[in-house]
Design a protein around this motif. Structure first.
Motif, PDB file in Angstrom:
ATOM      1  N   LEU A   1      -1.977 -17.118  10.090  1.00 40.90           N
ATOM      2  CA  LEU A   1      -3.159 -17.967  10.287  1.00 40.90           C
ATOM      3  C   LEU A   1      -4.216 -17.814   9.194  1.00 40.90           C
ATOM      4  CD1 LEU A   1      -3.810 -18.036  14.131  1.00 40.90           C
ATOM      5  CD2 LEU A   1      -3.102 -19.893  12.650  1.00 40.90           C
ATOM      6  N   PRO A   2      -4.567 -16.610   8.760  1.00 41.23           N
ATOM      7  CA  PRO A   2      -5.622 -16.509   7.736  1.00 41.23           C
ATOM      8  C   PRO A   2      -5.308 -17.299   6.472  1.00 41.23           C
ATOM      9  CG  PRO A   2      -5.240 -14.365   8.698  1.00 41.23           C
ATOM     10  CD  PRO A   2      -4.182 -15.292   9.244  1.00 41.23           C
TER      11      PRO A   2
ATOM     12  N   HIS B   1      -3.832 -20.184   6.331  1.00 35.96           N
ATOM     13  CA  HIS B   1      -4.023 -21.606   6.596  1.00 35.96           C
ATOM     14  C   HIS B   1      -5.452 -21.947   6.999  1.00 35.96           C
ATOM     15  CE1 HIS B   1       0.276 -22.082   6.270  1.00 35.96           C
ATOM     16  NE2 HIS B   1       0.466 -21.162   7.202  1.00 35.96           N
ATOM     17  N   LEU B   2      -6.225 -20.971   7.440  1.00 38.13           N
ATOM     18  CA  LEU B   2      -7.566 -21.271   7.930  1.00 38.13           C
ATOM     19  C   LEU B   2      -8.468 -21.806   6.830  1.00 38.13           C
ATOM     20  CD1 LEU B   2      -8.299 -18.394  10.465  1.00 38.13           C
ATOM     21  CD2 LEU B   2      -7.786 -20.778  10.928  1.00 38.13           C
ATOM     22  N   GLY B   3      -8.285 -21.349   5.593  1.00 39.38           N
ATOM     23  CA  GLY B   3      -9.099 -21.866   4.494  1.00 39.38           C
ATOM     24  C   GLY B   3      -8.871 -23.353   4.293  1.00 39.38           C
ATOM     25  N   ALA B   4      -7.602 -23.775   4.316  1.00 40.08           N
ATOM     26  CA  ALA B   4      -7.291 -25.194   4.149  1.00 40.08           C
ATOM     27  C   ALA B   4      -7.816 -26.017   5.318  1.00 40.08           C
ATOM     28  CB  ALA B   4      -5.782 -25.384   4.011  1.00 40.08           C
ATOM     29  N   ILE B   5      -7.657 -25.477   6.521  1.00 38.34           N
ATOM     30  CA  ILE B   5      -8.142 -26.187   7.713  1.00 38.34           C
ATOM     31  C   ILE B   5      -9.653 -26.311   7.663  1.00 38.34           C
ATOM     32  CG2 ILE B   5      -8.391 -26.024  10.214  1.00 38.34           C
ATOM     33  CD1 ILE B   5      -5.597 -24.690  10.230  1.00 38.34           C
ATOM     34  N   ASN B   6     -10.327 -25.235   7.286  1.00 36.40           N
ATOM     35  CA  ASN B   6     -11.782 -25.246   7.219  1.00 36.40           C
ATOM     36  C   ASN B   6     -12.258 -26.251   6.176  1.00 36.40           C
ATOM     37  OD1 ASN B   6     -14.313 -24.427   8.020  1.00 36.40           O
ATOM     38  ND2 ASN B   6     -14.403 -22.755   6.534  1.00 36.40           N
ATOM     39  N   GLY B   7     -11.596 -26.305   5.022  1.00 36.92           N
ATOM     40  CA  GLY B   7     -11.966 -27.281   3.995  1.00 36.92           C
ATOM     41  C   GLY B   7     -11.791 -28.706   4.482  1.00 36.92           C
ATOM     42  N   ALA B   8     -10.692 -28.976   5.169  1.00 42.84           N
ATOM     43  CA  ALA B   8     -10.441 -30.322   5.694  1.00 42.84           C
ATOM     44  C   ALA B   8     -11.481 -30.694   6.750  1.00 42.84           C
ATOM     45  CB  ALA B   8      -9.036 -30.405   6.280  1.00 42.84           C
ATOM     46  N   LEU B   9     -11.873 -29.729   7.570  1.00 45.41           N
ATOM     47  CA  LEU B   9     -12.885 -30.010   8.593  1.00 45.41           C
ATOM     48  C   LEU B   9     -14.247 -30.284   7.972  1.00 45.41           C
ATOM     49  CD1 LEU B   9     -11.930 -27.456  11.381  1.00 45.41           C
ATOM     50  CD2 LEU B   9     -11.720 -29.945  11.461  1.00 45.41           C
ATOM     51  N   LYS B  10     -14.574 -29.577   6.885  1.00 41.72           N
ATOM     52  CA  LYS B  10     -15.841 -29.844   6.189  1.00 41.72           C
ATOM     53  C   LYS B  10     -15.837 -31.248   5.602  1.00 41.72           C
ATOM     54  CE  LYS B  10     -17.085 -25.113   5.005  1.00 41.72           C
ATOM     55  NZ  LYS B  10     -17.237 -24.126   3.928  1.00 41.72           N
ATOM     56  N   ALA B  11     -14.719 -31.650   5.008  1.00 43.72           N
ATOM     57  CA  ALA B  11     -14.625 -33.008   4.466  1.00 43.72           C
ATOM     58  C   ALA B  11     -14.760 -34.044   5.571  1.00 43.72           C
ATOM     59  CB  ALA B  11     -13.302 -33.183   3.729  1.00 43.72           C
ATOM     60  N   LEU B  12     -14.127 -33.804   6.709  1.00 41.64           N
ATOM     61  CA  LEU B  12     -14.239 -34.711   7.853  1.00 41.64           C
ATOM     62  C   LEU B  12     -15.676 -34.786   8.342  1.00 41.64           C
ATOM     63  CD1 LEU B  12     -12.933 -36.511  10.009  1.00 41.64           C
ATOM     64  CD2 LEU B  12     -12.486 -34.432  11.331  1.00 41.64           C
TER      65      LEU B  12
END
Length: 93
Positions: A54-55, A57-68
């Motif tokens: 998980l750690p 992938h969390l960076g990519a998920i967090n970046g995508a959520l910020k863009a959203l």
């Protein structure tokens, strides 16, 4: 053997028998709890294994959520502008 001695021995035997039954019950439920704890520990180890990547992938998920979030904020600003225009049109009509 006197009656009093016999009654005392019977009472002691009953007390010992009751204690044996309770101790056997306690041992049974402790053994059952031990088996459940072993299963729980195995499940927690499996969860730990699955959560390991998980750690990464969390960076990519967090970046995508910020863009959203940023896109949704822009959409919100546009909708506020549309609302202001529609209110002006209704007031002017």
């Amino acid at each position: 053997m006197s009656t009093l001695t016999l009654l005392t021995l019977i009472a002691v035997a009953i007390v010992v028998l009751v204690l044996v039954v309770y101790l056997i019950g306690i041992a049974y439920y402790l053994n059952k709890a031990d088996r459940h704890l072993v299963k729980l520990a195995g499940g927690l180890e499996a969860i730990q294994g699955h959560a390991g990547p998980l750690p990464e992938h969390l960076g990519a998920i967090n970046g995508a959520l910020k863009a959203l979030r940023d896109d949704l904020r822009g959409t919100d600003r546009h909708l506020e502008g549309v609302g202001r225009v529609l209110r002006r049109d209704q007031e002017g009509a």
